[in-house]
Design a protein around this motif. Structure first.
Motif, PDB file in Angstrom:
ATOM      1  N   TRP A  71       0.805  -1.216   0.000  1.00 37.26           N
ATOM      2  CA  TRP A  71       0.000   0.000   0.000  1.00 37.26           C
ATOM      3  C   TRP A  71       0.837   1.266   0.000  1.00 37.26           C
ATOM      4  N   LYS A  98     -10.941   2.672  10.202  1.00 40.28           N
ATOM      5  CA  LYS A  98      -9.967   1.582  10.060  1.00 40.28           C
ATOM      6  C   LYS A  98     -10.298   0.769   8.816  1.00 40.28           C
ATOM      7  N   ALA A  99      -9.255   0.237   8.211  1.00 39.50           N
ATOM      8  CA  ALA A  99      -9.429  -0.627   7.048  1.00 39.50           C
ATOM      9  C   ALA A  99     -10.199  -1.880   7.452  1.00 39.50           C
ATOM     10  N   GLU A 100     -10.929  -2.466   6.531  1.00 39.83           N
ATOM     11  CA  GLU A 100     -11.661  -3.697   6.827  1.00 39.83           C
ATOM     12  C   GLU A 100     -10.739  -4.911   6.800  1.00 39.83           C
ATOM     13  N   LYS A 101      -9.730  -4.866   5.944  1.00 41.32           N
ATOM     14  CA  LYS A 101      -8.754  -5.954   5.848  1.00 41.32           C
ATOM     15  C   LYS A 101      -7.401  -5.433   6.296  1.00 41.32           C
ATOM     16  N   PHE A 102      -6.638  -6.290   6.901  1.00 40.97           N
ATOM     17  CA  PHE A 102      -5.284  -5.945   7.348  1.00 40.97           C
ATOM     18  C   PHE A 102      -5.319  -4.681   8.214  1.00 40.97           C
ATOM     19  N   VAL A 103      -6.091  -4.761   9.274  1.00 43.92           N
ATOM     20  CA  VAL A 103      -6.303  -3.617  10.161  1.00 43.92           C
ATOM     21  C   VAL A 103      -5.052  -3.303  10.976  1.00 43.92           C
ATOM     22  N   ARG A 130      -4.133   0.423  10.632  1.00 44.52           N
ATOM     23  CA  ARG A 130      -4.191   0.933   9.256  1.00 44.52           C
ATOM     24  C   ARG A 130      -5.558   1.550   9.020  1.00 44.52           C
ATOM     25  N   SER A 153      -3.472   4.387   2.757  1.00 50.20           N
ATOM     26  CA  SER A 153      -3.397   4.029   4.169  1.00 50.20           C
ATOM     27  C   SER A 153      -2.784   5.159   4.988  1.00 50.20           C
ATOM     28  N   ASP A 171       0.233  -0.725  -4.668  1.00 49.18           N
ATOM     29  CA  ASP A 171      -1.125  -0.388  -5.104  1.00 49.18           C
ATOM     30  C   ASP A 171      -1.083   0.721  -6.149  1.00 49.18           C
TER      31      ASP A 171
END
Length: 152
Positions: free
Chosen positions: A43, A63-68, A79, A105, A127
């Motif tokens: 990212w 917060k991010a849903e994946k790889f928090v 993240r 991020s 990304d």
């Protein structure tokens, strides 16, 4: 299109860096930041120091849903996502290139204050490189680095 990069020493190694400007509804101060171009990072991410410089209201971010939870520079971070981001960089012809991303991020330390993480550079990650179709050319022995993509 070619984006020239700076070759600088960080952590006792030569690395490619880019000067970029970020705009988003949450960015309250528009100033250039220096980010390491890192093909090992999934990212594009702002570090605590740049988050402070850009005066981003971190409590407004989600917060991010994946790889928090992520590890970065030997520390653990939450993240969060800065939505609807536009990144600006100078090309080798002096033009300003504009790139839109759905989010980038923002790394918030799980322990310690933001100021503790001074000196850790933000990251231009895979990304961005992948979504924009760039390739990284980096020859540290000749002090040459650039991002390049073919025009269609």
């Amino acid at each position: 299109m070619r984006i020239p990069l700076l070759v600088r020493k960080k952590f006792d190694e030569l690395m490619p860096f880019v000067i970029l400007t970020i705009r988003s509804a949450y960015v309250r101060r528009i100033i250039p930041i220096l980010a390491v171009v890192d093909t090992g990072s999934p990212w594009t991410a702002l570090t605590p120091e740049d988050t402070l410089k850009l005066n981003i209201p971190i409590k407004s971010l989600h917060k991010a849903e994946k790889f928090v939870r992520v590890g970065f520079a030997g520390s653990s971070f939450w993240r969060c996502l800065l939505p609807d981001v536009t990144i600006y960089m100078k090309t080798d012809t002096g033009e300003t290139a504009k790139f839109s991303l759905p989010s980038i991020s923002v790394l918030l330390p799980m322990k310690g204050k933001l100021q503790k993480f001074k000196g850790i550079p933000s990251v231009l990650g895979c990304d961005f490189i992948t979504s924009e179709g760039f390739k990284l050319c980096f020859n540290p022995s000749k002090n040459v680095a650039f991002l390049e993509k073919e025009e269609i």
